[in-house]
Write an enzyme that holds these catalytic residues in place. Sequence first.
Site, PDB file in Angstrom:
ATOM      1  N   ARG A 152      51.929  74.287  31.339  1.00  0.00           N
ATOM      2  CA  ARG A 152      52.813  75.402  31.683  1.00  0.00           C
ATOM      3  C   ARG A 152      54.253  74.900  31.662  1.00  0.00           C
ATOM      4  O   ARG A 152      54.552  73.818  32.183  1.00  0.00           O
ATOM      5  CB  ARG A 152      52.503  75.936  33.090  1.00  0.00           C
ATOM      6  CG  ARG A 152      51.265  76.813  33.192  1.00  0.00           C
ATOM      7  CD  ARG A 152      51.418  78.148  32.467  1.00  0.00           C
ATOM      8  NE  ARG A 152      50.245  78.990  32.602  1.00  0.00           N
ATOM      9  CZ  ARG A 152      49.217  79.007  31.748  1.00  0.00           C
ATOM     10  NH1 ARG A 152      49.228  78.227  30.685  1.00  0.00           N
ATOM     11  NH2 ARG A 152      48.197  79.818  31.942  1.00  0.00           N
ATOM     12  N   GLU A 184      59.490  81.418  28.387  1.00  0.00           N
ATOM     13  CA  GLU A 184      58.826  81.789  27.131  1.00  0.00           C
ATOM     14  C   GLU A 184      59.124  83.259  26.879  1.00  0.00           C
ATOM     15  O   GLU A 184      59.085  84.041  27.825  1.00  0.00           O
ATOM     16  CB  GLU A 184      57.309  81.588  27.231  1.00  0.00           C
ATOM     17  CG  GLU A 184      56.925  80.118  27.231  1.00  0.00           C
ATOM     18  CD  GLU A 184      55.430  79.854  27.349  1.00  0.00           C
ATOM     19  OE1 GLU A 184      54.643  80.803  27.166  1.00  0.00           O
ATOM     20  OE2 GLU A 184      55.056  78.717  27.621  1.00  0.00           O
ATOM     21  N   HIS A 194      53.135  78.354  22.431  1.00  0.00           N
ATOM     22  CA  HIS A 194      52.013  78.589  23.357  1.00  0.00           C
ATOM     23  C   HIS A 194      50.761  79.044  22.592  1.00  0.00           C
ATOM     24  O   HIS A 194      50.255  80.153  22.792  1.00  0.00           O
ATOM     25  CB  HIS A 194      52.389  79.627  24.429  1.00  0.00           C
ATOM     26  CG  HIS A 194      51.531  79.544  25.661  1.00  0.00           C
ATOM     27  ND1 HIS A 194      52.012  79.813  26.923  1.00  0.00           N
ATOM     28  CD2 HIS A 194      50.228  79.221  25.836  1.00  0.00           C
ATOM     29  CE1 HIS A 194      51.036  79.664  27.817  1.00  0.00           C
ATOM     30  NE2 HIS A 194      49.941  79.309  27.174  1.00  0.00           N
TER      31      HIS A 194
HETATM   32  C1  GLV Z   1      46.601  79.733  28.390  1.00  0.00           C
HETATM   33  O1  GLV Z   1      47.693  79.331  28.577  1.00  0.00           O
HETATM   34  C2  GLV Z   1      45.563  79.768  29.374  1.00  0.00           C
HETATM   35  O2  GLV Z   1      45.840  79.532  30.564  1.00  0.00           O
HETATM   36  O3  GLV Z   1      44.411  80.045  29.017  1.00  0.00           O
END
Ligand code: GLV
Length: 329
Positions: A242, A271, A290
């Site tokens: 994250r 983001e 991401h």
């Molecule tokens: C993606 O970032 C997830 O948490 O699955």
Amino acid sequence: MMNNTIRVFVSRRIPAIGIDLLKKEGYQVELWSEDRPMTTEELMKAVKSADILLSLGENKLDTDFLQQNKHLKMISQFAVGYDNINIPEATRLGIPVGNTPDVLSEATADIAFGLTIAVSRKFFFNHKMIIEGGWGSFKPMAYLGQELSGKTLGIYGLGAIGIVMAQRCRGAYNMNIIYCNRTVNSIAEQKFDAVRVSFEELLGQSDVLSVHSVLSDETRGKFNAAAFKQMKPSSIFINTARGGIHNETDLIEALNSKTIWGAGLDVTNPEPMHKDNPLLSMENVAILPHIGSATVEARDGMSRLAAENIISYLNTGIIPHCVNPGAIQ
Ligand code: GLV
């Protein structure tokens, strides 16, 4: 409750496998069909008449949202992370939350591993240079990267994804594995000779430091100026967990001042990353938008698990992957 009276609202188009499972149970499944995230207002309205919300990480399910929707029997998150949900409040209101671990571990570790190589050999910078017409003569002293063989991989948060990253790095480059985790990971210690170290040791000893922890009060902003200062000047910082776990201003400064050598990010803060962000034009940096779980296999698995969490809960009272079991009386 009869199955055909159970209403499940799905807040984004997801692979059909999970939707089909829910429909097969006889539930009424309603989908948000637009190709954009729902606004909070839209979600608030849609969820009013639902029993169960199948949610994505893009919607913030905060105290206000949960209190206004305490009629929800369950929230089934299509993600392994759940930092978008106020879990203590959901627990207090008796709303259990499911998530989708494991099925995306291979895919996400591939991104961490791929970013490590991409940074170490300046893939993205060189690709951009060619597109911009800059491929000139062979330059004996330019674009020099670093090799990974025998180096030390430091893992911050050694869970299901971190262990696949350890396996990749051990197998491909015979890297030494150290890790910083709240608990001992005996599988990693047995299989990969991983050694548990303190946060300070992790910073000081890692050649590649890869983040695989959750975002929580404990980890938010953990990789800041003070942390980067303790890392080796030759080190590479990787974050596929994250964006909130690193301080992006401090990271830019650490790279500019050569406090650390390079960085690879699949998650940024905020983001989406702005296209003018200085990180995008740095030679030793690789950024992805991401896409950790963006494989057919992982997304199908997430869809299936998100549905199975719901079906199992309604049939047996047990959620196979529940992040707040305390919510279930
Ligand atoms: C993606 O970032 C997830 O948490 O699955």
